[in-house]
Enzyme design. Structure first.
Site, short mmCIF file in Angstrom:
data_model
loop_
_atom_site.label_atom_id
_atom_site.label_comp_id
_atom_site.label_asym_id
_atom_site.label_seq_id
_atom_site.Cartn_x
_atom_site.Cartn_y
_atom_site.Cartn_z
CG HIS A 57 -1.98 -1.01 1.19
ND1 HIS A 57 -3.12 -0.91 1.95
CD2 HIS A 57 -2.11 -2.17 0.48
CE1 HIS A 57 -3.91 -1.95 1.73
NE2 HIS A 57 -3.31 -2.73 0.84
CD GLU A 59 -1.58 4.91 3.17
OE1 GLU A 59 -2.65 5.52 3.25
OE2 GLU A 59 -1.44 3.86 2.49
CB CYS A 87 -6.28 0.12 4.95
SG CYS A 87 -4.63 -0.60 4.95
CB CYS A 90 -1.74 1.94 5.89
SG CYS A 90 -1.44 1.13 4.31
#
Length: 160
Positions: A57, A59, A87, A90
């Site tokens: 992801h 991040e 999320c 993250c």
């Protein structure tokens, strides 16, 4: 109390790299930059589909980039600019990295409307282990506890 305002250029950079990533079919519409002292020290875009890595992801990719550049596993004094509310994975990574602040462009509800819904994960976290869609079962606890005790006794460990 100090009113913290995000710097426009950092959020716009996160949005720009996310758009470039989407256009290049690298991953979903997510970008993140990490800033310390007014300088970008890490960047990341979603790379899940291009790397076959469900943890790639934006991040997390940005945190890995910043930590590599800084030579540390902690991001004290850093701010994270993300195109969307992180999320659960993250968010956990952000807390582990100890960033000071996160600025987001969109909410998780905005992401859900675009087909990226993490609500099922948030709901699962509130359930008992055995009630989760992917149940957790305890096994070899004594051996696991001994591993923790081994860590506790280690005189030259690096705490984090």
């Amino acid at each position: 109390m100090t009113d913290h305002k995000p710097e426009q250029r950092f959020m716009l950079r996160a949005i720009e790299i996310a758009r470039q990533s989407v256009d290049a079919n690298v991953g979903g519409p997510f970008g993140s930059v990490i800033v310390r002292g007014g300088e970008i020290i890490g960047e990341g875009t979603n790379r899940v589909t291009s790397t076959n890595d469900p943890t790639a992801h934006a991040e997390v990719v940005a945190i890995r980039d910043a930590c590599t550049r800084l030579g540390t596993f902690q991001l004290d004094g850093c701010e994270i600019y993300a195109t969307c509310e992180p999320c659960p994975m993250c968010l956990g990574a952000i807390y582990w990295a100890r960033a000071d602040r996160v600025y987001i462009a969109c909410t998780r509800q905005d992401a859900s409307a675009a087909g990226f819904d993490d609500e099922h994960i948030y709901s699962e976290l509130a359930l008992k282990h055995e009630q989760r869609r992917i149940p957790m079962t305890t096994a070899f606890r004594d051996e696991g506890l001994e591993l923790f005790n081994h860590w506790i006794r280690k005189p030259d460990k690096i705490d984090y």
